[in-house]
Design an enzyme around this catalytic site. Structure first.
Site, short mmCIF file in Angstrom:
data_model
loop_
_atom_site.label_atom_id
_atom_site.label_comp_id
_atom_site.label_asym_id
_atom_site.label_seq_id
_atom_site.Cartn_x
_atom_site.Cartn_y
_atom_site.Cartn_z
N GLU A 257 10.32 -2.47 1.70
CA GLU A 257 9.21 -2.75 2.64
C GLU A 257 9.28 -4.22 3.07
O GLU A 257 8.51 -5.05 2.61
CB GLU A 257 7.87 -2.42 1.97
CG GLU A 257 6.69 -2.50 2.91
CD GLU A 257 5.80 -3.73 2.72
OE1 GLU A 257 4.97 -3.99 3.60
OE2 GLU A 257 5.93 -4.43 1.69
N GLN B 78 -3.20 -11.93 -7.45
CA GLN B 78 -1.87 -11.31 -7.54
C GLN B 78 -0.87 -12.41 -7.94
O GLN B 78 -0.53 -13.27 -7.12
CB GLN B 78 -1.48 -10.69 -6.19
CG GLN B 78 -2.27 -9.43 -5.88
CD GLN B 78 -2.20 -9.02 -4.40
OE1 GLN B 78 -2.46 -9.83 -3.51
NE2 GLN B 78 -1.86 -7.77 -4.15
N ASP C 223 7.68 -2.59 -2.73
CA ASP C 223 6.70 -3.38 -1.97
C ASP C 223 7.14 -4.84 -1.89
O ASP C 223 7.55 -5.44 -2.88
CB ASP C 223 5.35 -3.27 -2.70
CG ASP C 223 4.24 -3.98 -1.96
OD1 ASP C 223 3.93 -3.56 -0.85
OD2 ASP C 223 3.72 -4.97 -2.50
N ASP D 102 -6.49 -5.24 -3.81
CA ASP D 102 -5.65 -5.24 -2.61
C ASP D 102 -5.16 -3.81 -2.31
O ASP D 102 -3.97 -3.57 -2.12
CB ASP D 102 -4.46 -6.20 -2.78
CG ASP D 102 -3.66 -6.36 -1.47
OD1 ASP D 102 -4.21 -6.06 -0.40
OD2 ASP D 102 -2.49 -6.78 -1.54
N HIS E 223 4.61 -8.92 -7.73
CA HIS E 223 3.51 -9.53 -8.48
C HIS E 223 2.78 -8.50 -9.33
O HIS E 223 2.96 -7.29 -9.14
CB HIS E 223 2.51 -10.19 -7.52
CG HIS E 223 2.23 -9.35 -6.30
ND1 HIS E 223 2.75 -9.64 -5.07
CD2 HIS E 223 1.52 -8.22 -6.12
CE1 HIS E 223 2.36 -8.73 -4.19
NE2 HIS E 223 1.61 -7.84 -4.81
N HIS F 255 -1.25 1.40 6.67
CA HIS F 255 -2.45 0.79 6.08
C HIS F 255 -2.54 -0.70 6.38
O HIS F 255 -3.58 -1.31 6.20
CB HIS F 255 -2.43 1.01 4.56
CG HIS F 255 -1.34 0.23 3.89
ND1 HIS F 255 -0.01 0.57 4.01
CD2 HIS F 255 -1.38 -0.89 3.14
CE1 HIS F 255 0.71 -0.31 3.34
NE2 HIS F 255 -0.09 -1.20 2.80
N ARG G 28 -8.36 -5.11 7.21
CA ARG G 28 -7.43 -3.97 7.26
C ARG G 28 -8.15 -2.68 6.85
O ARG G 28 -7.70 -1.58 7.16
CB ARG G 28 -6.22 -4.21 6.34
CG ARG G 28 -5.28 -5.28 6.86
CD ARG G 28 -4.14 -5.54 5.89
NE ARG G 28 -4.64 -6.03 4.61
CZ ARG G 28 -3.86 -6.22 3.54
NH1 ARG G 28 -2.57 -5.95 3.59
NH2 ARG G 28 -4.37 -6.68 2.41
C1 GLC Z 1 2.67 -5.03 1.11
C2 GLC Z 1 1.56 -4.02 1.29
C3 GLC Z 1 0.28 -4.76 1.57
C4 GLC Z 1 -0.03 -5.68 0.43
C5 GLC Z 1 1.16 -6.60 0.12
C6 GLC Z 1 0.99 -7.29 -1.21
O1 GLC Z 1 2.95 -5.73 2.26
O2 GLC Z 1 1.90 -3.11 2.30
O3 GLC Z 1 -0.78 -3.87 1.79
O4 GLC Z 1 -1.16 -6.45 0.73
O5 GLC Z 1 2.38 -5.89 0.06
O6 GLC Z 1 1.29 -6.41 -2.26
#
Ligand code: GLC
Length: 650
Positions: free
Chosen positions: A325, A251, A283, A140, A183, A394, A519
């Protein structure tokens, strides 16, 4: 524990670690005792009744002391400098870029050789996408971490990372890294032990003997990747159990009801602090607490855990700011800055994901009414905190604002969202965008949008069609979008490649580890030969690079752009134009953005509604000077253009 007992306990812990509370380590000791009560209160709120509460609390405090004791003199000095500056991250002089180390420069060593490039552009803050070990093919993009402390060999070694950080430090650059808190990869040691049947480590994750609780949770938990990874649970045949996997099935969600998990992850947070991280990107924090009957997002306990992390960081590594985030609904994003007694005491930074999506909305419709109607929650950001301001990153673009915001602007939310999706996917007649829908949920019809800044703005198709007018429009749109997010307030974060107008990269379709996730179309591999075109006059790379550079330089010269909670939206006299006023002391800066392809007219009266009426305005973008006209006359903005007008009356 009562306060006296708690402080006695704290004092004995400091003593046993030889902390000199009177002299050498006095400042640390002061911070430690200042935060101790809050740390205990927050910790007890979550773990007070847990059988291993005492042991874990002890481990938590010990990790704060150890972090301080092993913090380098360079970082201790930097902590002091930042403390003197106050909220250093509010400054107008920071511009970031987010990048994949391998796709940008091959390796960490390669990246260290590219610092001049950032300097040339004016970027002094780097967000390195995850660099820690992550299984190829199930990574990921690095967000499935199998070892939080070891740099993945793909990028180089821990030593290479250290050397890069030292070099960035010398160049006065700031660094952001991720902590993937929610995770781990299923290849992480904890997950492997859990899979092999170790009950201690099974308790690090959410394991279930049967589908009873998963079925209950499934009723209210939205799916994150419904196409590539439907559902939120994965069956593990080795131990005949189900494990929670909210994101991809590789994950595994960490179980934060277990204090051992919290302490272990806090230790990783503090480890990154001591590497020299200036802003830690936490994250997906919205997901860290789960509860039957809820969406399992944005729950109050998730906020308590973030506050706890913040207090711990304040003690052990005060120079490191925290970014949450949280890409969630606008009313929820704002809560990550803290609420009630914790206003401005949770995350220091959050993504202005709402504003980002609203700019795409305005670009597709040529209409700024939804943008304006959605500002109320965004404007609640407390003083002392800031946004990451961006047009692309991203991830996909989620149209995450609320339906009522669209309704208030006079549109039908379903039709409006459908239009936006069709527009960016390039399906709508007349659409110049070349994007794609991401994570379409057939049950709800929800979808997000993938595509690079340039392709979504129409450059890919314009080049294909060899159409000069559309090329010109696309180039103007790119800079309009960047300018808006740069002057809005917050730390601008460019996404690598956008400074050179990279269009979509479809090579991901050939890679089975990536082809299921579109993506990757907007995560380019930099071609440094091609990047030289930025020096070829007349090329679109040169135009976008130089204009991006000019935007950064312009922003750097205007302290009024610092995020001092000094933004006021202007009256929408023209629905195609978004306008806001930045003010500081007796200075005023009017920022206007025309989302229409042709000229828009704004009554001069718009500039007279905010206290003293300006007479002369200077546009910092074009250098032009304007005399403010009568109310029945207009300031004219050409198609897809903007103006940064400062009142220059003495
Ligand atoms: C956040 C990241 C994304 C990822 C997700 C899971 O949103 O920006 O790219 O897939 O977390 O970790």
């Amino acid at each position: 524990m009562n306060t006296t007992a708690l402080h006695q306990f704290g004092a004995s812990l400091l003593q046993s670690h030889n902390i000199d509370t009177e002299n050498k380590d006095k400042q640390f000791a002061v911070r430690f005792f200042n935060q101790l009560d809050t740390i205990e209160e927050l910790f007890n709120y979550i773990y007070g009744d847990h059988p291993s509460r005492n042991q874990s609390f002890d481990a938590l405090l010990t990790s704060l002391i150890r972090t301080y004791q092993t913090r380098s003199t360079t970082l201790l000095k930097k902590d002091l400098e930042k403390e003197k500056k106050g909220n250093w991250f509010l400054s107008n002089q920071i511009t970031g870029m987010s990048l994949y180390v391998d796709r940008f420069a091959g390796s960490l060593k390669g990246l260290a050789e590219k610092l001049d490039y950032f300097n040339e552009l004016g970027v002094n803050f780097l967000h390195l996408m995850p660099v820690f070990e992550s299984p190829a093919g199930e990574s990921d993009g690095g967000y499935a971490v199998s070892n939080f402390r070891k740099v993945d060999e793909r990028f180089g070694s821990n030593k290479d990372l250290d050397q890069l950080i030292q070099k960035m430090n010398k160049a006065d650059m700031y660094l952001m890294l991720d902590i993937v808190l929610n995770h781990t990869s299923h290849h992480h040691e904890w997950a492997q032990k859990a899979r092999a049947g170790d009950a201690y480590y099974q308790d690090f994750f959410y394991f279930y003997d049967n589908r009873d609780i998963p079925n209950q949770l499934d009723q209210t938990m939205p799916e994150i990747f419904p196409e590539s990874s439907p559902g939120s649970f994965t069956y593990i045949p080795e131990c005949n159990k189900w494990v929670m996997t909210v994101f991809h099935n590789y994950q595994w969600d960490l179980n934060y009801t277990n204090p051992a998990v919290f302490v272990a992850m806090l230790e990783n947070v503090l480890h990154y602090a001591n590497l020299g991280v200036d802003i830690l990107r936490i994250d997906a924090p919205a997901f860290i607490w789960k509860q039957v009957g809820t969406t399992c997002q944005n729950l109050p306990q998730a906020h308590v855990l973030l506050r706890l992390i913040k207090q711990c960081v304040l003690v052990a590594s005060p120079g490191m700011a925290l970014l949450g985030e949280a890409i969630v609904a606008p009313d929820e994003i704002i809560k990550y800055f803290g609420t009630d007694n914790y206003v401005a005491k949770e995350c220091d930074v959050a993504y202005n994901a709402t504003q980002m999506a609203l700019q795409w909305d305005a670009l597709a419709t040529g209409d700024t009414r939804v943008m304006l109607s959605a500002q109320h929650p965004i404007m609640q950001k407390p003083y002392g905190c800031t946004w990451i301001s961006y047009t692309r990153c991203h991830d996909d673009i989620g149209l995450g604002y609320d339906d009522y915001m669209i309704e208030r602007a006079g549109f039908n939310p379903y039709q409006h969202r459908t239009y936006l999706k069709n527009y960016f996917a390039g399906w709508h007649e007349g659409s110049v965008a070349a994007g794609a829908l991401f994570s379409v949920n057939p049950k709800t019809n929800d979808a997000r949008i993938s595509g690079s800044l340039a392709s979504l703005c129409g450059l890919e198709k314009a080049i294909e069609w060899n159409n000069e007018t559309e090329t010109e429009n696309a180039l103007r749109k790119i800079i309009l979008m960047q300018a808006h997010s740069m002057f809005m307030g917050g730390i601008p974060m460019l996404f690598y490649g956008d400074e050179l107008a990279y269009t979509n990269d479809y090579s991901y379709l050939q890679d089975p580890g990536k082809s299921y996730d579109n993506r990757w179309m907007h995560r380019p591999i930099m071609n440094w030969e091609r990047n030289e075109r930025r020096n070829i006059e007349g090329s679109f790379e040169a135009r976008i690079f130089n204009e991006t550079k000019k935007l950064i330089r312009t922003r750097n010269t205007l302290p009024i752009i610092s995020d001092l909670k000094n933004t006021t939206w202007m009256t929408p006299h023209n629905i195609h134009v978004a306008g806001f006023l930045r003010s500081y002391e007796n200075k005023k800066l009017y920022c206007l953005f025309n989302y229409k392809s042709t000229a828009s007219f704004v009554t001069w009266f718009a500039f007279k509604e905010h206290g003293e009426r300006p007479v002369k305005l200077k546009d910092h973008w074009t250098g032009e000077i304007f005399n403010v006209g009568n109310d029945n006359e207009y300031f004219v903005l050409p198609g897809y253009s903007f103006a940064i007008l400062e009142s220059i009356d003495k």
